[in-house]
Design an enzyme around this catalytic site. Sequence first.
Site, short mmCIF file in Angstrom:
data_model
loop_
_atom_site.label_atom_id
_atom_site.label_comp_id
_atom_site.label_asym_id
_atom_site.label_seq_id
_atom_site.Cartn_x
_atom_site.Cartn_y
_atom_site.Cartn_z
N PHE A 345 0.82 -1.22 0.00
CA PHE A 345 0.00 0.00 0.00
C PHE A 345 0.85 1.27 0.00
O PHE A 345 0.37 2.35 -0.35
CB PHE A 345 -0.94 0.00 1.21
N LYS A 346 2.12 1.15 0.35
CA LYS A 346 2.99 2.33 0.38
C LYS A 346 3.17 2.93 -1.02
O LYS A 346 3.49 4.11 -1.15
CB LYS A 346 4.36 1.96 0.95
N ASP A 347 2.95 2.13 -2.07
CA ASP A 347 3.11 2.64 -3.43
C ASP A 347 2.13 3.77 -3.74
O ASP A 347 2.42 4.64 -4.56
CB ASP A 347 2.91 1.52 -4.45
N LEU A 350 3.87 6.77 -2.39
CA LEU A 350 5.26 6.98 -2.79
C LEU A 350 5.49 6.94 -4.30
O LEU A 350 6.62 7.16 -4.75
CB LEU A 350 6.15 5.99 -2.05
N THR A 377 7.90 0.39 3.24
CA THR A 377 8.20 1.76 2.82
C THR A 377 9.50 1.83 2.05
O THR A 377 9.62 2.59 1.08
CB THR A 377 8.29 2.70 4.05
#
Length: 738
Positions: A345-347, A350, A377
């Site tokens: 989910f960090k994509d 980011l 992350t």
Amino acid sequence: MFHIFQYQPLRLITQNSLSSMCLKLMLSRPVAFAQIWKSWFSSHSLLGKKNIILMGPPGAGKTTVGRIVGQKLDCPVIDIDDDVLETTWNMSVSEKLQDVGYEKFLEEEGKALLKFSASGSVISLSGSNPMHAAGMQHMKKNGIVVYLDVPTIVIMSRLKSKEMDRIVGLSPGISLKDILQFRKQFYKRWFDIRVLCGGDIAAEVVAEKVLDAVKRYQDTELETFISTRSSTSGRSSEEDSHKLYFSDVVTQGLALDGGLFVPERGLPKFTAEEWQGLIEATYIERAQVILERCIHPADIPASKLAEIIETAYGENFSCSKIAPVRHLAGNQFLLELFHGPTASFKDFALQLVPHLFAYCIPRSCNYLILVATSGDTGSAVLDGFSRLHDTDKQRIALVNFFPEDGVSPIQKSQMIGCQKENAWSVGVKSDFDFCQTAIKQIFTNSDFTGFLTVEYGTALAAANSINWARLLPQIVYHASAYLDLVHQGIISFGSPVDICIPTGNFGNMLAAFYAKMMGIPIRKCICASNENNVLTDFIKTGVYDLRGRKLISTFSPAVDILKSSNLERYLHLIANEDGQLVTQLFNQLENQGHFQLRKDLLGKLQQDLVAGWCSDEDCLAAIHSVYSTTGYILDTHTAVAKVVADRLQDRTCPIIISSTAHYAKFAPAILRALRIAEINQNPLSQLHLLSSYSALPPIHWGLLETLKKTGNGDHQVCAADTNVLMSHIETLIQNYFM
């Protein structure tokens, strides 16, 4: 040239006679004078010599709304179709279209725009004006373009009862829907402000929204940020004069007092009608609408924001829906957040934040981004910043600190494999909490940061979830998930849902709560912890207690966290922005290892949040059970949330479980859950074994590609000492920027 000048009788009076008349009127009829002055001042302060230019598809109500806005501002109203085109051509628009045909009509229409000028007026464009680039560039020079964004389905319904012979491009082989979809690209190119217009919204209401949007556009000092530790009652005049805006907090990351940035006036709110207007929208369209409301156009113009969002989500995600919602079983649904390039989910943040950062930072300084990660992350931020344009890479570099022995083998391989010329990974011989605390200490060490600026012309910035910009994209996917359930017919808009999220640093949970504040009908926010269950205890008791607690390594390492940074933003919110209280609580946590909430604040917290935790044993059992019954493999973090959801949901409404990572990132634990006796230690072999199961979802393409490239790879490792990290940072700056 066709000119329309603003007619203002008061402007025709000389300055002396105006002063004399105003004085007499003020003395004899003060109420009348106040009304005239208020009307004159409001229109002139809002417009000045600028025009308000209304743009949108045919049937959007531009002409009607324009007249109402003009009446409210007491200024001229110009309809391009009726007052310019038909006057210039001496024939109706439909006659001209029939006479010259589609392409010639656009050319003639553009020529008419290029000869037109006006000042201080409200102008309603035709639906096809935006398709002529030179004409629109001419109009924008002296105008604020307001896009009346009406859902396509609403426009089609409105146009059923209207004459269709004035719609440019309509022909037997081309449908109205195709024309409306085609034109959206032109509307998005030119607008400065978007106004969402639902199906049954009255023109008077739209006009008020237009005026509010123009006021927001012009008031560049409206949307400021404060620290969670600042005291609004005790702020000095110097602090008030040094206001911080979105572009400032993106680049600064952490407040100088150690607090986190939050918007001073809170988040924008959407009406139910505005949310419903996004039900048919794509993920990218929803993202743009939501982020436009959260980021002032003075920081990032709408057109640039659209370009950034398209770059972030257009081609980098393996699923066209970006964040699809999948039915799991019963009333449980999975929000799949692992279709980005690094499978977590960090994509979502980011892939976007690096471009926001590159746009906002001053060109006169180099920047080194510092990141601490508990796993996902790291590869996401490395991948995101490595995709910047080459010119941006020359002035922006990144270093990622991660616990050397506290991430999964595949996560480590990813972080090593995602290193590029401007992005590096450094293993630290400690845990995530040390990495995160060390970075905070470095940011608040003014001697060190000042030295880097003076000696090397380099500033430090943060890309962790302590950075405000990281939270905004997460709000989008929580809102989008709810809208998808409405679109699928699972619920009607307004019906509540619960949300369950595997929670460590509290950023994802905070974003869901923010979506609720902005108008998404979320009932319960359920925090799911693993055996590092300090958050669960806190939510149940109001006591945040780290005394005697040691971090436990689990199968869900991304939530192996004891200090939840973003909790500070939530507590600041429920404490009515009491920065002194927040400072007291977190200083006590830092110095004494614990704090306790007041009873009234605990009551507020427990209205918003519920929590539970899951053991490693129960996590693996859930993975096995779900696969056996559905053929779907959960990752270890999603399994933690599934266990907690099963225990805490009351089954009176749907529950959306955030699936925060692809299961293949945690292959050894997954293979163990699937009861594979012998597990090869090579990460690539583990992925190939998992792919043989033909399970849902399929093996992630990005993981396979990264592991094929990297092998063991190289990275640096350093001791758990803040001074060592500072020395490492200085060396990297010397080697890259000097």
